[in-house]
Design a protein around this motif. Sequence first.
Motif, PDB file in Angstrom:
ATOM      1  N   CYS A   1      -9.797  -4.215   1.444  1.00  0.00           N
ATOM      2  CA  CYS A   1     -11.215  -4.569   1.317  1.00  0.00           C
ATOM      3  C   CYS A   1     -11.741  -4.141  -0.047  1.00  0.00           C
ATOM      4  CB  CYS A   1     -12.042  -3.901   2.411  1.00  0.00           C
ATOM      5  SG  CYS A   1     -11.888  -4.631   4.050  1.00  0.00           S
ATOM      6  N   LEU A   2     -11.379  -2.930  -0.476  1.00  0.00           N
ATOM      7  CA  LEU A   2     -11.811  -2.437  -1.788  1.00  0.00           C
ATOM      8  C   LEU A   2     -11.278  -3.330  -2.910  1.00  0.00           C
ATOM      9  CD1 LEU A   2     -13.292  -0.158  -3.343  1.00  0.00           C
ATOM     10  CD2 LEU A   2     -11.087   1.046  -3.444  1.00  0.00           C
ATOM     11  N   VAL A   3     -10.026  -3.726  -2.790  1.00  0.00           N
ATOM     12  CA  VAL A   3      -9.435  -4.629  -3.790  1.00  0.00           C
ATOM     13  C   VAL A   3     -10.240  -5.926  -3.883  1.00  0.00           C
ATOM     14  CG1 VAL A   3      -7.430  -6.093  -4.285  1.00  0.00           C
ATOM     15  CG2 VAL A   3      -7.104  -3.700  -3.610  1.00  0.00           C
ATOM     16  N   ILE A   4     -10.554  -6.521  -2.760  1.00  0.00           N
ATOM     17  CA  ILE A   4     -11.260  -7.804  -2.747  1.00  0.00           C
ATOM     18  C   ILE A   4     -12.684  -7.649  -3.269  1.00  0.00           C
ATOM     19  CG2 ILE A   4     -12.129  -9.654  -1.255  1.00  0.00           C
ATOM     20  CD1 ILE A   4      -9.648  -9.072   0.556  1.00  0.00           C
ATOM     21  N   VAL A   5     -13.349  -6.575  -2.878  1.00  0.00           N
ATOM     22  CA  VAL A   5     -14.715  -6.345  -3.356  1.00  0.00           C
ATOM     23  C   VAL A   5     -14.725  -6.180  -4.874  1.00  0.00           C
ATOM     24  CG1 VAL A   5     -16.612  -4.686  -3.386  1.00  0.00           C
ATOM     25  CG2 VAL A   5     -15.626  -5.401  -1.207  1.00  0.00           C
ATOM     26  N   VAL A   6     -13.878  -5.318  -5.380  1.00  0.00           N
ATOM     27  CA  VAL A   6     -13.877  -5.008  -6.815  1.00  0.00           C
ATOM     28  C   VAL A   6     -13.388  -6.186  -7.646  1.00  0.00           C
ATOM     29  CG1 VAL A   6     -12.833  -3.541  -8.598  1.00  0.00           C
ATOM     30  CG2 VAL A   6     -13.664  -2.530  -6.458  1.00  0.00           C
ATOM     31  N   GLU A   7     -12.338  -6.866  -7.184  1.00  0.00           N
ATOM     32  CA  GLU A   7     -11.731  -7.908  -8.006  1.00  0.00           C
ATOM     33  C   GLU A   7     -12.355  -9.282  -7.813  1.00  0.00           C
ATOM     34  OE1 GLU A   7      -7.255  -5.857  -8.122  1.00  0.00           O
ATOM     35  OE2 GLU A   7      -7.535  -7.821  -7.198  1.00  0.00           O
TER      36      GLU A   7
ATOM     37  N   SER B   1      -7.639  10.152   3.793  1.00  0.00           N
ATOM     38  CA  SER B   1      -7.560   8.686   3.730  1.00  0.00           C
ATOM     39  C   SER B   1      -8.272   8.166   2.494  1.00  0.00           C
ATOM     40  CB  SER B   1      -8.179   8.068   4.983  1.00  0.00           C
ATOM     41  OG  SER B   1      -7.387   8.303   6.116  1.00  0.00           O
ATOM     42  N   LEU B   2      -9.452   8.710   2.215  1.00  0.00           N
ATOM     43  CA  LEU B   2     -10.217   8.286   1.046  1.00  0.00           C
ATOM     44  C   LEU B   2      -9.443   8.559  -0.235  1.00  0.00           C
ATOM     45  CD1 LEU B   2     -12.784   7.261  -0.315  1.00  0.00           C
ATOM     46  CD2 LEU B   2     -13.747   9.567  -0.084  1.00  0.00           C
ATOM     47  N   LYS B   3      -8.833   9.726  -0.312  1.00  0.00           N
ATOM     48  CA  LYS B   3      -8.050  10.066  -1.498  1.00  0.00           C
ATOM     49  C   LYS B   3      -6.898   9.086  -1.682  1.00  0.00           C
ATOM     50  CE  LYS B   3      -5.790  13.978  -1.380  1.00  0.00           C
ATOM     51  NZ  LYS B   3      -5.525  15.451  -1.461  1.00  0.00           N
ATOM     52  N   ARG B   4      -6.234   8.747  -0.591  1.00  0.00           N
ATOM     53  CA  ARG B   4      -5.109   7.808  -0.689  1.00  0.00           C
ATOM     54  C   ARG B   4      -5.568   6.410  -1.085  1.00  0.00           C
ATOM     55  NH1 ARG B   4      -3.259  10.904   3.865  1.00  0.00           N
ATOM     56  NH2 ARG B   4      -4.217   9.427   5.326  1.00  0.00           N
ATOM     57  N   VAL B   5      -6.678   5.935  -0.509  1.00  0.00           N
ATOM     58  CA  VAL B   5      -7.177   4.594  -0.838  1.00  0.00           C
ATOM     59  C   VAL B   5      -7.514   4.497  -2.326  1.00  0.00           C
ATOM     60  CG1 VAL B   5      -9.111   3.001  -0.513  1.00  0.00           C
ATOM     61  CG2 VAL B   5      -8.012   4.055   1.472  1.00  0.00           C
ATOM     62  N   LEU B   6      -8.201   5.494  -2.850  1.00  0.00           N
ATOM     63  CA  LEU B   6      -8.587   5.480  -4.264  1.00  0.00           C
ATOM     64  C   LEU B   6      -7.368   5.609  -5.175  1.00  0.00           C
ATOM     65  CD1 LEU B   6     -11.749   7.762  -4.035  1.00  0.00           C
ATOM     66  CD2 LEU B   6     -11.693   5.272  -4.293  1.00  0.00           C
ATOM     67  N   THR B   7      -6.439   6.450  -4.771  1.00  0.00           N
ATOM     68  CA  THR B   7      -5.213   6.622  -5.561  1.00  0.00           C
ATOM     69  C   THR B   7      -4.409   5.323  -5.593  1.00  0.00           C
ATOM     70  OG1 THR B   7      -5.101   8.973  -4.988  1.00  0.00           O
ATOM     71  CG2 THR B   7      -3.064   7.924  -5.747  1.00  0.00           C
ATOM     72  N   ALA B   8      -4.321   4.662  -4.450  1.00  0.00           N
ATOM     73  CA  ALA B   8      -3.569   3.410  -4.375  1.00  0.00           C
ATOM     74  C   ALA B   8      -4.235   2.324  -5.206  1.00  0.00           C
ATOM     75  CB  ALA B   8      -3.441   2.960  -2.919  1.00  0.00           C
ATOM     76  N   PHE B   9      -5.567   2.257  -5.171  1.00  0.00           N
ATOM     77  CA  PHE B   9      -6.239   1.227  -5.965  1.00  0.00           C
ATOM     78  C   PHE B   9      -5.975   1.446  -7.448  1.00  0.00           C
ATOM     79  CE2 PHE B   9      -9.486  -0.624  -8.552  1.00  0.00           C
ATOM     80  CZ  PHE B   9      -9.617  -1.896  -8.013  1.00  0.00           C
ATOM     81  N   ALA B  10      -6.029   2.684  -7.899  1.00  0.00           N
ATOM     82  CA  ALA B  10      -5.789   2.970  -9.312  1.00  0.00           C
ATOM     83  C   ALA B  10      -4.400   2.526  -9.742  1.00  0.00           C
ATOM     84  CB  ALA B  10      -5.975   4.466  -9.577  1.00  0.00           C
TER      85      ALA B  10
ATOM     86  N   TYR C   1       0.832  -1.202   0.000  1.00  0.00           N
ATOM     87  CA  TYR C   1       0.000   0.000   0.000  1.00  0.00           C
ATOM     88  C   TYR C   1       0.869   1.255   0.000  1.00  0.00           C
ATOM     89  CZ  TYR C   1      -3.554   3.374   1.515  1.00  0.00           C
ATOM     90  OH  TYR C   1      -4.392   4.459   1.609  1.00  0.00           O
ATOM     91  N   THR C   2       1.889   1.275   0.839  1.00  0.00           N
ATOM     92  CA  THR C   2       2.785   2.432   0.899  1.00  0.00           C
ATOM     93  C   THR C   2       3.507   2.646  -0.423  1.00  0.00           C
ATOM     94  OG1 THR C   2       3.148   2.060   3.270  1.00  0.00           O
ATOM     95  CG2 THR C   2       4.750   3.439   2.111  1.00  0.00           C
ATOM     96  N   ALA C   3       3.934   1.553  -1.045  1.00  0.00           N
ATOM     97  CA  ALA C   3       4.632   1.652  -2.329  1.00  0.00           C
ATOM     98  C   ALA C   3       3.716   2.203  -3.411  1.00  0.00           C
ATOM     99  CB  ALA C   3       5.163   0.278  -2.735  1.00  0.00           C
ATOM    100  N   LEU C   4       2.442   1.813  -3.376  1.00  0.00           N
ATOM    101  CA  LEU C   4       1.490   2.301  -4.375  1.00  0.00           C
ATOM    102  C   LEU C   4       1.297   3.807  -4.271  1.00  0.00           C
ATOM    103  CD1 LEU C   4      -1.229  -0.491  -4.156  1.00  0.00           C
ATOM    104  CD2 LEU C   4       0.332  -0.077  -6.068  1.00  0.00           C
ATOM    105  N   LEU C   5       1.274   4.305  -3.052  1.00  0.00           N
ATOM    106  CA  LEU C   5       1.066   5.739  -2.864  1.00  0.00           C
ATOM    107  C   LEU C   5       2.234   6.545  -3.421  1.00  0.00           C
ATOM    108  CD1 LEU C   5      -0.471   5.767   0.722  1.00  0.00           C
ATOM    109  CD2 LEU C   5      -1.651   6.109  -1.458  1.00  0.00           C
ATOM    110  N   GLU C   6       3.406   5.936  -3.448  1.00  0.00           N
ATOM    111  CA  GLU C   6       4.567   6.631  -4.003  1.00  0.00           C
ATOM    112  C   GLU C   6       4.475   6.767  -5.519  1.00  0.00           C
ATOM    113  OE1 GLU C   6       7.914   4.429  -2.625  1.00  0.00           O
ATOM    114  OE2 GLU C   6       7.667   5.047  -0.527  1.00  0.00           O
ATOM    115  N   LEU C   7       3.575   5.971  -6.140  1.00  0.00           N
ATOM    116  CA  LEU C   7       3.381   6.047  -7.588  1.00  0.00           C
ATOM    117  C   LEU C   7       2.333   7.077  -7.984  1.00  0.00           C
ATOM    118  CD1 LEU C   7       3.238   2.232  -8.430  1.00  0.00           C
ATOM    119  CD2 LEU C   7       5.202   3.765  -8.669  1.00  0.00           C
ATOM    120  N   ALA C   8       1.741   7.737  -7.009  1.00  0.00           N
ATOM    121  CA  ALA C   8       0.597   8.617  -7.281  1.00  0.00           C
ATOM    122  C   ALA C   8       0.930   9.699  -8.302  1.00  0.00           C
ATOM    123  CB  ALA C   8       0.117   9.259  -5.976  1.00  0.00           C
TER     124      ALA C   8
END
Length: 264
Positions: free
Chosen positions: A134-140, A93-102, A53-60
Motif C-alpha cells: 500500500c505504501l509503495v502504491i501511495v508513494v509511487e 512491523s513499522l520499522k520493517r515496512v519502512l526499511t523494505a520501502f527504502a 518483501y522478504t528479500a528486501l528485508l534481507e538487504l536492510a
Amino acid sequence: MSVACGGDLLRGSSPGVSSGSSNASGSSSTFLVRGDVWPVLLDVAGRRVPNHYTALLELAGETPETAQQIEKDLPRTFSGRKELVKGSPMWESLKRVLTAFAAHNAAIGYVQSMNFLAAFLLLAGVKEDDAFWCLVIVVEDIVPGYFDEGMLAAKMDQRIFAELLHDNLPALGLHLAALGPDNIICGIIASQWLLTLFVHALPDAVTVRLWDFLLKEKSRRVLFAACLAVLEPHTDSILATSEMGECIELLQVLGRRTEEGAFV
C-alpha cells in the motif's frame, strides 16, 4: 485542475466500506478497520511480487544510514498510542515496512513523514506485507514526486492549492495572500496537510474516511478537495486574523476540529 468546493467531492458513503466498521485499536482515538478494504482498493494483489518483501528485508544491513534515520523517527510516530510503544509488535512491523520501502525504491529511500503514512496503514488494521505494498502504491502512484529529492511535485501542489483557493474561496485566497508574501501561508499549510495525506492534521476517524476516497480515486484531487473542505466552514474566523503568525496558528488547528460528517 477542477476540484469541487468544500466537501462536495468527498460526500457520500465511503467506497466499499460500512459506516459501522469497528474500532481497530481499542483506544480513545477511534481507528476504523480497513485491513481488508484498502489493499483491495489499491489492487495490492495485482502489484505484489511473491517473496519480494522478504528479500528486501534481507538487504536492510546494506543501508545503515537509512536504518539509523528510521530508528530516530520511530519514537516520534504516533507517540501517544500504546500499539506503537518501543519494541511492540507494531513498532517492529513499522520499522520493517519502512526499511523494505527504502530498499525497494533506492532512488527515494526513506523520507520523513513516510513513517506516519506506514503507521497509519498498520493502525487501520492493514497487515504488514499489505501495508508495504500500500505504501509503495501511495508513494509511487498517488503522490508521485512528493518524496523525490527536492520534492518538486509537492512544491508544485502547494502552488496548485493556492490557485484553487483563489478560484473556489476567493476571499480566503486574497486574505492569505495579503498576510504573507509569495503564498507563504498556503505553502506552509499545504505542506503539512499534503505530505502527510492529512495524518495528524485531522481526527483519526476523519482521516480514515478521507483515505477511503483517496485510495479509491487514486488522485491528489481528493487531497485538494479536503483542503477546501477543512477551510470553508471556518472562513469567517480566518478572515478575522490580522497577522501571518496568528493566521498560521489558527490554520494549524482547524483540521482537528473537523467532524467525521465532513467527508461522509
